[in-house]
Every structure is written in structure tokens, then in C-alpha cells.
Design a protein around this motif. Structure first.
Motif, PDB file in Angstrom:
ATOM      1  N   PRO A 192       1.520  -1.720  -2.621  1.00  0.00           N
ATOM      2  CA  PRO A 192      -0.012  -2.089  -2.700  1.00  0.00           C
ATOM      3  C   PRO A 192      -0.839  -1.851  -3.856  1.00  0.00           C
ATOM      4  CG  PRO A 192       0.816  -0.227  -0.732  1.00  0.00           C
ATOM      5  CD  PRO A 192       1.922  -0.667  -2.053  1.00  0.00           C
TER       6      PRO A 192
ATOM      7  N   ARG B  72      -2.087  -8.336  -0.681  1.00  0.00           N
ATOM      8  CA  ARG B  72      -1.890  -8.367   0.722  1.00  0.00           C
ATOM      9  C   ARG B  72      -2.578  -6.837   1.089  1.00  0.00           C
ATOM     10  NH1 ARG B  72       3.164 -11.323   2.585  1.00  0.00           N
ATOM     11  NH2 ARG B  72       3.841  -9.988   0.844  1.00  0.00           N
ATOM     12  N   GLU B  73      -2.369  -5.994   0.286  1.00  0.00           N
ATOM     13  CA  GLU B  73      -2.450  -4.438   0.630  1.00  0.00           C
ATOM     14  C   GLU B  73      -3.361  -3.709  -0.343  1.00  0.00           C
ATOM     15  OE1 GLU B  73       1.763  -4.244   2.839  1.00  0.00           O
ATOM     16  OE2 GLU B  73       1.485  -3.481   0.962  1.00  0.00           O
TER      17      GLU B  73
ATOM     18  N   PRO C  36      -8.012  -6.281   2.447  1.00  0.00           N
ATOM     19  CA  PRO C  36      -6.788  -5.661   3.222  1.00  0.00           C
ATOM     20  C   PRO C  36      -6.743  -4.074   3.037  1.00  0.00           C
ATOM     21  CG  PRO C  36      -5.974  -7.062   1.670  1.00  0.00           C
ATOM     22  CD  PRO C  36      -7.508  -7.276   1.482  1.00  0.00           C
TER      23      PRO C  36
ATOM     24  N   ILE D 230      -5.472  -0.818   3.699  1.00  0.00           N
ATOM     25  CA  ILE D 230      -4.508  -0.241   4.579  1.00  0.00           C
ATOM     26  C   ILE D 230      -4.378   1.498   4.568  1.00  0.00           C
ATOM     27  CG2 ILE D 230      -2.794  -1.960   4.216  1.00  0.00           C
ATOM     28  CD1 ILE D 230      -1.311   0.005   2.193  1.00  0.00           C
TER      29      ILE D 230
ATOM     30  N   CYS E 189       1.085   4.343   4.401  1.00  0.00           N
ATOM     31  CA  CYS E 189       0.323   3.307   4.980  1.00  0.00           C
ATOM     32  C   CYS E 189       1.017   1.849   4.881  1.00  0.00           C
ATOM     33  CB  CYS E 189      -1.064   3.388   4.188  1.00  0.00           C
ATOM     34  SG  CYS E 189      -1.723   5.149   4.516  1.00  0.00           S
ATOM     35  N   ALA E 190       1.639   1.573   3.888  1.00  0.00           N
ATOM     36  CA  ALA E 190       2.138   0.138   3.750  1.00  0.00           C
ATOM     37  C   ALA E 190       3.132  -0.014   4.814  1.00  0.00           C
ATOM     38  CB  ALA E 190       2.791   0.037   2.295  1.00  0.00           C
TER      39      ALA E 190
ATOM     40  N   ALA F  27       1.125  -0.768   8.044  1.00  0.00           N
ATOM     41  CA  ALA F  27       0.408  -1.925   7.906  1.00  0.00           C
ATOM     42  C   ALA F  27       1.599  -3.267   8.196  1.00  0.00           C
ATOM     43  CB  ALA F  27      -0.276  -2.218   6.867  1.00  0.00           C
ATOM     44  N   ARG F  28       2.869  -3.009   7.617  1.00  0.00           N
ATOM     45  CA  ARG F  28       3.771  -3.897   7.660  1.00  0.00           C
ATOM     46  C   ARG F  28       4.401  -4.060   9.036  1.00  0.00           C
ATOM     47  NH1 ARG F  28       6.322  -2.806   1.456  1.00  0.00           N
ATOM     48  NH2 ARG F  28       4.286  -3.285   0.442  1.00  0.00           N
TER      49      ARG F  28
ATOM     50  N   GLN G 297      -2.398  -3.759  11.381  1.00  0.00           N
ATOM     51  CA  GLN G 297      -3.210  -4.294  10.145  1.00  0.00           C
ATOM     52  C   GLN G 297      -4.518  -3.338  10.387  1.00  0.00           C
ATOM     53  OE1 GLN G 297      -1.984  -5.749   7.614  1.00  0.00           O
ATOM     54  NE2 GLN G 297      -0.104  -6.308   8.902  1.00  0.00           N
ATOM     55  N   SER G 298      -5.282  -3.073   9.110  1.00  0.00           N
ATOM     56  CA  SER G 298      -6.495  -2.370   9.358  1.00  0.00           C
ATOM     57  C   SER G 298      -7.802  -3.164  10.262  1.00  0.00           C
ATOM     58  CB  SER G 298      -7.048  -2.259   7.946  1.00  0.00           C
ATOM     59  OG  SER G 298      -7.167  -3.351   7.319  1.00  0.00           O
TER      60      SER G 298
END
Length: 234
Positions: free
Chosen positions: A32, A110-111, A135, A137, A222-223, A226-227, A231-232
Motif C-alpha cells: 500500500p 489501489r490501496e 481507496p 484501507i 489491512c491490505a 481489503a484484498r 473494501q473501505s
């Protein structure tokens, strides 16, 4: 360890200039993007204070593959000062959120993971609670009091924390009467984040290598969150 070479850039948000220091690994990674915001009187170079032989937060983060952008808040470093009537936490959050959105788009990230210290930590939480247009996260803060003083500039945290809908980590100072970081208060602080998917409130010291690793480990957690398709919330 000596600090690695940093790049400095300026970003314009509606006529307000915000300067930043950025550093990253030699080759792009899937880590991220980290955005760092610091407290009163501190510039973006606060992230370059070495707390151990392992170096500063920027050193440690870039070594494991993160691109880091540390912003100067308005009136700090090369960033435009704001007039007394508009130099509010809310305005800082609006300007920085817009700048982060642009930087994220330019980088194709993306993060995004927010790291904030003291006033910068409060503003990071305000941005997180605002459902930003990038985005996000997760968020990690340091230098906040475990007990929010009545009438102080951070008293709004009690109303703000429930709106933080991404994972939150806070490292509270362990020693000293000012910070009130005893276990009971740490638990009460964590309980405010009722909408966060998960919360980690610990006690720690700024610039320590252990704290840097804890923050970066939380960013990795957190990544992964999210993955996995969560998602947030915006």
C-alpha cells in the motif's frame, strides 16, 4: 543507517500549495501507498527522525517496499499558511484529503494507508471518517491522549471515532500523566471505534523501531483485509 535520498514536490489545491517529501523502493511493489501527516510545529521531515540503527519510519517503510508520501500541513514546511479564520482541523483535512486523492491517482495506487502523529493523527482520523475519494484501507495514529480533555481541540474525537469505517490502530504513550495511557483508558479509547472492522490500540513510543514495525504490520493486515473482498466503505 543514513536516511535515503528523498524527493520533494508541491501540489496545488485550489490555490493552496501543499508540499511533501516522498520516498520509495527501487522497484515498484504491491505494498500500500503510505501517506504520513505530522503534528504541530513538525514538518514532513518528522518521518525522517531515526529512532534506532534501523533508521527512520521512512527508511523502514521503504526498505520493505512501501512508497511513502509525507505531507507538510498548511503553514508547515513549504505549505501555504491559512488565515486564522480558516486554519481549522476541518480545513486541513479537506485540503489534505484532496491532495491525497490526486497523489493516489497519479501513482495509480489501489490501496492507501494513513499514518498520523498528534494533530496529524487527529486529521488522519477526520479524513478516515469522511469517506474520502481514495481507496483507504486503514489508519494508524500516534501521539494522541488516551483521555480526551474536555474543551480541548480534540474533544470532537468522541463523535468522530464511530464514523471511522476502516481498520484503526492507535499507539498511545505509555508513560507520563499527560497521556493517561493506563490499560483501562486504552480499552476505553479502543471502544470508541464502533464501526471499524477491527481495532488495535497499543502503547508505544514515537520513532521506536518496534512501533514502526507494528504500524507496518498493521498496514499489511489491512491490505489482506481489503484484498479479501472487503473494501473501505464510502
Amino acid at each position: 543507517m543514513l536516511a535515503q535520498q528523498r524527493d520533494v514536490f508541491a501540489h496545488d489545491v485550489g490555490g493552496t500549495t501543499l508540499t511533501a517529501v516522498t520516498a520509495g523502493p527501487e522497484q515498484p511493489t504491491d505494498r500500500p501507498l503510505i501517506i504520513a501527516l505530522y503534528g504541530g510545529t513538525y514538518t514532513a521531515r518528522y518521518g525522517d527522525v531515526a529512532g534506532s540503527r534501523h533508521g527512520s519510519f521512512l527508511d523502514v517503510a521503504t526498505t520493505i517496499g512501501h512508497q511513502v508520501v509525507a505531507f507538510d500541513r498548511p503553514g508547515h514546511g513549504g505549505s501555504t499558511p491559512l488565515g486564522p479564520a480558516v486554519a481549522t482541523f476541518e480545513r486541513h483535512a479537506e485540503l489534505l484529503s484532496a491532495a491525497i486523492t490526486a497523489v493516489t491517482a497519479d501513482a495509480g495506487s489501489r490501496e492507501v494507508f494513513l499514518v498520523g502523529h498528534s494533530i496529524g493523527g487527529m486529521i488522519a482520523l477526520m479524513i478516515a471518517a469522511s469517506r474520502p475519494d481514495f481507496p483507504l484501507i486503514g489508519v494508524s495514529t500516534t501521539g494522541l491522549r488516551a483521555v480526551i480533555p474536555s474543551g480541548g481541540p480534540t474533544e470532537a474525537l468522541g463523535a468522530l471515532a464511530p464514523d471511522v469505517r476502516v481498520p484503526a490502530h492507535c499507539a498511545l504513550a505509555e508513560f507520563g500523566g499527560l497521556w493517561a495511557g493506563n490499560p483501562e483508558n486504552v480499552g476505553s479509547f479502543a471502544a470508541m471505534f464502533i464501526s471499524a472492522p477491527f481495532v488495535s490500540v497499543t502503547r508505544g513510543t514515537d520513532h521506536s523501531h518496534a512501533l514502526h514495525l507494528r504500524q507496518l504490520a498493521f498496514a499489511a493486515e489491512c491490505a489482506a483485509w481489503a484484498r479479501n473482498g472487503v473494501q473501505s466503505v464510502r
